[in-house]
Design an enzyme around this catalytic site. Structure first.
Site, PDB file in Angstrom:
ATOM      1  N   MET A 198      -5.781  -6.842   8.833  1.00 48.92           N
ATOM      2  CA  MET A 198      -5.153  -6.035   9.882  1.00 48.92           C
ATOM      3  C   MET A 198      -5.991  -4.780  10.125  1.00 48.92           C
ATOM      4  SD  MET A 198      -1.118  -6.592   9.052  1.00 48.92           S
ATOM      5  CE  MET A 198      -1.276  -6.407   7.280  1.00 48.92           C
ATOM      6  N   GLY A 244      10.122 -40.498  -3.938  1.00 41.62           N
ATOM      7  CA  GLY A 244       8.873 -40.625  -3.171  1.00 41.62           C
ATOM      8  C   GLY A 244       8.972 -39.730  -1.951  1.00 41.62           C
ATOM      9  N   THR A 245       8.639 -38.455  -2.130  1.00 46.35           N
ATOM     10  CA  THR A 245       8.918 -37.478  -1.066  1.00 46.35           C
ATOM     11  C   THR A 245       7.980 -37.594   0.129  1.00 46.35           C
ATOM     12  OG1 THR A 245       7.634 -35.860  -2.341  1.00 46.35           O
ATOM     13  CG2 THR A 245      10.035 -35.796  -2.575  1.00 46.35           C
ATOM     14  N   ASN A 246       6.847 -38.296  -0.017  1.00 50.14           N
ATOM     15  CA  ASN A 246       5.994 -38.517   1.158  1.00 50.14           C
ATOM     16  C   ASN A 246       6.759 -39.344   2.193  1.00 50.14           C
ATOM     17  OD1 ASN A 246       4.060 -37.288  -0.389  1.00 50.14           O
ATOM     18  ND2 ASN A 246       2.876 -39.123  -0.779  1.00 50.14           N
ATOM     19  N   ASP A 247       7.276 -40.507   1.765  1.00 50.40           N
ATOM     20  CA  ASP A 247       8.018 -41.371   2.681  1.00 50.40           C
ATOM     21  C   ASP A 247       9.369 -40.777   3.044  1.00 50.40           C
ATOM     22  OD1 ASP A 247       6.672 -43.760   3.572  1.00 50.40           O
ATOM     23  OD2 ASP A 247       6.496 -44.314   1.475  1.00 50.40           O
ATOM     24  N   ARG A 301       4.509 -48.868 -10.285  1.00 47.97           N
ATOM     25  CA  ARG A 301       5.182 -49.227  -9.037  1.00 47.97           C
ATOM     26  C   ARG A 301       4.699 -50.592  -8.576  1.00 47.97           C
ATOM     27  NH1 ARG A 301       4.071 -45.525  -3.902  1.00 47.97           N
ATOM     28  NH2 ARG A 301       2.142 -46.754  -3.846  1.00 47.97           N
ATOM     29  N   TYR A 341      11.066 -34.374 -14.547  1.00 51.21           N
ATOM     30  CA  TYR A 341       9.609 -34.248 -14.502  1.00 51.21           C
ATOM     31  C   TYR A 341       9.101 -34.306 -13.069  1.00 51.21           C
ATOM     32  CZ  TYR A 341       9.321 -39.310 -13.665  1.00 51.21           C
ATOM     33  OH  TYR A 341       9.448 -40.552 -13.118  1.00 51.21           O
ATOM     34  N   CYS A 384       7.366 -38.318  -7.571  1.00 51.12           N
ATOM     35  CA  CYS A 384       5.961 -38.748  -7.649  1.00 51.12           C
ATOM     36  C   CYS A 384       5.241 -38.601  -6.316  1.00 51.12           C
ATOM     37  CB  CYS A 384       5.861 -40.188  -8.148  1.00 51.12           C
ATOM     38  SG  CYS A 384       6.701 -41.390  -7.099  1.00 51.12           S
ATOM     39  N   SER A 411      12.776 -42.170  -9.124  1.00 49.77           N
ATOM     40  CA  SER A 411      11.595 -41.355  -8.861  1.00 49.77           C
ATOM     41  C   SER A 411      11.545 -41.112  -7.353  1.00 49.77           C
ATOM     42  CB  SER A 411      10.318 -42.065  -9.326  1.00 49.77           C
ATOM     43  OG  SER A 411       9.194 -41.245  -9.091  1.00 49.77           O
ATOM     44  N   ARG A 432      -3.197   3.211   8.654  1.00 47.56           N
ATOM     45  CA  ARG A 432      -3.579   1.939   8.039  1.00 47.56           C
ATOM     46  C   ARG A 432      -2.369   1.010   7.935  1.00 47.56           C
ATOM     47  NH1 ARG A 432      -8.367   2.840   4.546  1.00 47.56           N
ATOM     48  NH2 ARG A 432      -8.828   5.064   4.470  1.00 47.56           N
ATOM     49  N   ARG A 475       0.012 -46.823  -8.985  1.00 50.19           N
ATOM     50  CA  ARG A 475       0.136 -47.593  -7.752  1.00 50.19           C
ATOM     51  C   ARG A 475      -0.675 -48.874  -7.893  1.00 50.19           C
ATOM     52  NH1 ARG A 475      -1.116 -41.782  -5.334  1.00 50.19           N
ATOM     53  NH2 ARG A 475      -2.554 -42.047  -7.060  1.00 50.19           N
ATOM     54  N   LYS A 497       0.836  -1.212   0.000  1.00 44.90           N
ATOM     55  CA  LYS A 497       0.000   0.000   0.000  1.00 44.90           C
ATOM     56  C   LYS A 497       0.863   1.251   0.000  1.00 44.90           C
ATOM     57  CE  LYS A 497      -3.718  -0.140   2.396  1.00 44.90           C
ATOM     58  NZ  LYS A 497      -4.655  -0.246   3.532  1.00 44.90           N
ATOM     59  N   HIS A 513      -4.354 -41.981   3.556  1.00 45.26           N
ATOM     60  CA  HIS A 513      -5.044 -42.730   2.501  1.00 45.26           C
ATOM     61  C   HIS A 513      -6.196 -41.907   1.925  1.00 45.26           C
ATOM     62  CE1 HIS A 513      -8.248 -45.543   1.138  1.00 45.26           C
ATOM     63  NE2 HIS A 513      -7.233 -46.144   0.560  1.00 45.26           N
ATOM     64  N   GLY A 560      -8.422  -6.600   4.787  1.00 45.70           N
ATOM     65  CA  GLY A 560      -9.259  -6.770   5.970  1.00 45.70           C
ATOM     66  C   GLY A 560      -8.636  -7.548   7.105  1.00 45.70           C
ATOM     67  N   GLU A 600      13.174 -43.083  -1.547  1.00 44.25           N
ATOM     68  CA  GLU A 600      12.264 -42.623  -0.492  1.00 44.25           C
ATOM     69  C   GLU A 600      12.770 -42.945   0.912  1.00 44.25           C
ATOM     70  OE1 GLU A 600       8.452 -44.499  -1.217  1.00 44.25           O
ATOM     71  OE2 GLU A 600       9.414 -46.219  -2.134  1.00 44.25           O
ATOM     72  N   ARG A 660      -4.026  -1.162  -5.836  1.00 45.01           N
ATOM     73  CA  ARG A 660      -3.290  -2.429  -5.685  1.00 45.01           C
ATOM     74  C   ARG A 660      -3.766  -3.378  -6.780  1.00 45.01           C
ATOM     75  NH1 ARG A 660      -6.260  -3.975   0.011  1.00 45.01           N
ATOM     76  NH2 ARG A 660      -8.368  -4.235  -0.801  1.00 45.01           N
TER      77      ARG A 660
END
Length: 873
Positions: free
Chosen positions: A103, A765-768, A617, A850, A830, A763, A92, A561, A22, A454, A101, A744, A336
């Site tokens: 702050m 497996g970034t979750n694990d 997989r 990828y 993945c 590949s 302000r 999967r 602002k 899951h 809105g 992973e 803005r």
């Protein structure tokens, strides 16, 4: 000495990190020569210093504020506290990105008893000045002191009742004086002291309140929702007041240079005559459409329209402006980049390119990737949503909006769908057996689980709205009820509404509307694809998901999967038979049935994908996910295996694990039961051969999960090659295939240079990998991570946005080491991070080929990949 306060003429639009969005824009408009009320800006650095100094404004900041105040008094010819010609101020907030809105704001600062009385007598305008004074008292009490604004609203309503009137506009000048006095009395009751009469004390109190509002609850929630860092701080804008409530030649309004809902190139906004800015948004009076201003004040309308054109051309984006008309003179109070719907964002971007205002590259950078979710999922009708009540908030696991009757079992959801009902599946958590109910439901709500549980993963793949980890709700399965924290009970068949984008649960039916995808979207995405170099594939396990992925622009399947193919009730039975088989013969019998099922599934997917790459997989999940859970399922299995119920129970107990997510799964399962990987390899290669006869060319990529040692990989790789060779020999056909592995586990990252020579691709497996790096259970972490966010330890769920500092280093290490030993190694990701924009930026930078994500995240990933590429140029 550090400079903490800047006049408008000292700043510009490129100083938003220091002056806030602002303030930077007010400075820019001042320098452009637009009619902007003068003022000064206290920097974001001063805000951060305030927090470092135990929430006190330091003397050097205060001294600089008063220096700029003196300069402002000289420039305006007015003086703070002067009873005849007073300088009145607005105070302000202004973060570096717009947080509308979230702050606090204070208007009419500088009024006190002496100023109000002196001004009223000199200008003979009691109504205006006392209307402004009573507003200031209410706002100061609310914002600076934290007293309830409702107390003052009650006083207004009491006076209107006494006078027999309904509208604030009917209050007389004397009524405004009366209100002011009553407001001061209420202030004394709450504060136990008189309302402050020193304007400089008021100013420092207001600045303190704005700094403090950076960490109010709504601002913190907004920052979390929009990925805004908590350490940015807010600037404070102190500006000369101009008034739209001084008569019929005055007014105030808000307008967008284009329609923020549709994107149409036409002024969109509203205004009020003889009103202050808060009246427009307060709903006390009904504003008029902006186009009617040209009938009432044609010169003002034309002047405003010209400023809109100047600002849009200057900023090269749709602008959101606030304006005030004081005694026939127009002032611009703010500009803005305007917030807009996804539909409007696309149309505005495409139209501006066609108008020659911006380039295609500029257009790509102007659309927020996550906003594309609005175009792909149902949304709530705004009018209906505004009337609804939130009963609980969980984790926003899969976007979209859903309204339906609640049911507590997958079977009941499916029955409801058969009756023509829209149903929401409500569970403690979901399991593979719930898959049909999840498919038949319009939305999924679970009490437990995180954003990679899951329920979350399956829902995202299906494009179903889903909220997980809603632990303030409790389920009674016996009575089929859902109870809120405050004791409200919802029975089976009652309506709930879920907002999978915010995590809000509403205790009623809220109307939804289907998303709209226009020709502009297709044109815009073609520009995106012409820029990006990072490939985008899909996580897809069914023909339905595969078709959806291709529709959204997937270039292949990066994760199929195979276990998800077994979750339907008629299939999971044979998986259980295989797991609980007592000997090789029983296991072989179950596997033969599964071989036929898998082969047919692969053939169907191959036909849809044609020559596009597909990564399959091998079976990965812990065995406990497939084990029978109900008495009926146990009995059916015992009968089929021709053993007693007790024997089935005994085998189930023997297979149970204390920590199954780190137990007997992935490649470990295949090493114990090689016949599983043999069956799956046969199914894949036979499917490739079968579709080849139909003219489809498929080169499957076979992926071994959860490897942590090269010897695991070699053992299973040999089995795969031998099996594939046997199948090809049997059919007299040669087919191509690739073998790769998921990275992973941290150990796999450390030993990537030993593993990579054995494979064609990695590949991630970034979750694990996240789970194992942190030592968090991804299903249970939601129970305590909230404390981490509240206490400033974490800003974001590491399962939602990649931890670049920790997990990211393991990814980067594996890329470098893997490539050093295998130059032709293909690299992808993945995990769920594959569809998250900031994570995609990291994957691009470390050299992945990828990303792969759920079908409904593909357009987001495509846009994020293009934006990352453009930032490099």
């Amino acid at each position: 000495m550090v400079k903490y306060v800047y006049s408008f003429k000292e700043g510009n639009k490129d100083m938003r990190e220091l002056l806030g969005g602002k303030g930077a824009n007010l400075a820019e408009m001042t320098n452009l020569g637009l009619p902007v009320p003068n003022g000064f800006i206290i920097t974001t650095e001063a805000c951060n210093k305030y927090y470092e100094n135990n929430q006190e404004i330091s003397k050097d900041v205060i001294d600089q504020v008063f220096i700029k105040l003196s300069e402002l008094e000289k420039e305006t010819g007015k003086k703070l506290g002067d009873p005849i010609n007073p300088l009145l101020l607005s105070v302000r907030s202004g973060a570096r990105v717009s947080m509308p809105g979230m702050m606090d704001t204070i208007l009419n600062l500088g009024l006190n008893d002496e100023v109000a009385e002196g001004y009223a007598k000199h200008h003979n305008d009691y109504r205006f000045i006392y209307d402004s004074y009573r507003r200031f008292i209410q706002m100061y009490a609310d914002v600076v002191k934290g007293y309830p604004s409702s107390r003052f609203e009650d006083i207004i309503n009491e006076l209107k009742k006494e006078k027999g009137i309904n509208d604030d506009q009917e209050l007389s000048a004397q009524d405004m004086v009366t209100l002011t006095n009553r407001f001061k009395e209420a202030y004394v009751e709450m504060a136990k002291e008189e309302f402050p009469q020193d304007p400089k004390e008021q100013l420092i109190g207001a600045i303190t309140a704005v700094f403090r509002s950076w960490n109010n609850e709504r601002a913190i929630i907004y920052r979390k929702m929009h990925d805004i860092p908590h350490d940015w701080g807010t600037a404070v804008n102190v500006q000369e007041m101009v008034y739209g409530n001084r008569g019929d030649d005055c007014g105030t309004g808000v307008a967008f240079t284009r329609n923020p809902v549709t994107g149409e190139n036409k002024l969109f906004g509203e205004y009020l005559i003889n009103a202050q800015g808060e009246d427009v948004v307060a709903g006390i009076r009904t504003p008029k459409p902006i186009e009617t201003l040209k009938e009432i004040m044609p010169d003002i309308y034309n002047e405003f329209q010209s400023y809109c054109k100047i600002l849009e051309n200057h900023y090269k984006d749709m602008q959101d402006l606030e304006f005030t008309i004081e005694n026939g003179k127009l002032y611009i109070l703010q500009t803005r980049n305007g917030k807009r719907t996804a539909k409007a964002a696309i149309k505005i971007a495409v139209d501006m390119v066609k108008e020659g205002l911006i380039t295609k590259e500029d257009a790509i950078l102007k659309v927020e990737p996550n906003q594309l979710d609005q175009l792909l999922h149902p949304n709530f009708d705004e009018e209906s949503l505004n009337k609804a009540s939130v009963i609980a908030t969980g984790l926003a696991a899969s976007p979209g909006a859903a309204t339906g009757k609640i049911y507590f079992t997958a079977e009941d959801v499916s029955k409801a769908k058969e009756r023509g009902e829209t149903a929401i599946l409500v569970r403690e958590d979901t399991s593979p057996e719930d898959i049909k109910g999840m498919k038949d439901a319009v939305g999924i709500l679970t009490i437990r689980g995180g954003i990679t549980s899951h329920a979350a993963v399956v829902a995202r793949g299906m494009g179903r709205c889903c909220i997980t980890g809603c632990e303030t709700l409790s389920i009674d399965l016996n009575n089929k009820t859902l109870t809120t924290k405050d004791g409200k009970v919802f029975k089976e068949g009652d309506y709930l509404s879920l907002d999978g984008t915010t995590g809000n649960v509403y205790g009623e039916m809220v109307k939804t509307k289907e998303p709209e995808i226009s020709g502009d979207f297709e044109e815009f995405m073609s520009w995106v694809d012409s820029i990006r170099t990072l490939g985008v594939k899909a996580n897809a396990d069914t023909v339905r998901d595969t078709k959806q992925a291709l529709k959204f622009g997937a270039e292949g399947i990066g994760l199929c999967r195979t276990e998800h193919m077994f979750f339907e009730k008629n299939r999971i039975f044979y998986v259980r038979k295989m797991i609980l088989a007592n000997n090789d013969e029983e296991r072989k019998d179950a596997l033969n049935t599964l071989l036929t099922i898998q082969r047919e599934d692969f053939e169907s997917i191959f036909k849809v994908m044609n020559d596009k790459p597909i990564t399959i997989r091998y079976l990965d999940p812990p065995l406990h996910e497939f084990l029978p859970k109900t008495e009926k399922e146990v009995q059916e299995l015992a009968k089929s295996l021709q053993i007693s119920r007790a024997e089935v129970i005994n085998r189930i107990e023997n297979l149970k694990e204390i920590n199954p997510m780190m137990g007997h799964r992935g490649c470990r399962l295949a090493i114990t039961y090689p016949e599983i990987i043999i069956m799956q390899t046969k199914a894949i290669i036979e499917a490739v051969i079968n579709v080849a006869w139909l003219g489809f060319t498929v080169v499957p990529e076979l992926m071994i999960p959860l490897v942590s040692d090269v010897h695991e990989l070699k053992y299973l790789k040999e089995i795969i090659i031998d099996t594939a060779n046997n199948v090809m020999k049997e059919h007299g056909v040669k087919v191509k295939y690739k073998i790769g592995t998921m990275i992973e586990t941290p150990r796999a990252s450390l030993l990537a240079d030993e593993i990579s020579p054995e494979v064609d691709f990695f590949s991630f497996g970034t979750n694990d990998l996240t789970q194992m790096t942190y030592g968090f259970s991804r299903d249970d972490a939601g129970k305590f991570l909230t404390d981490y966010y509240e206490k400033g330890i974490f800003e974001k769920d590491p399962f939602e946005r990649l931890d670049c500092d920790g997990v990211g280093k393991l990814v980067e290490m594996a890329v470098i080491r893997g490539k050093s030993a295998n130059k032709s190694l293909e690299l992808g990701i993945c995990g769920e991070h594959g569809g998250e924009p900031s994570s995609i930026e990291f994957f691009h930078k470390v050299g992945l080929d990828y990303v792969s994500c759920s079908p409904y995240r593909i357009p987001i990933a495509r846009l994020a990949a293009a934006q990352v590429k453009l930032k490099e140029i």
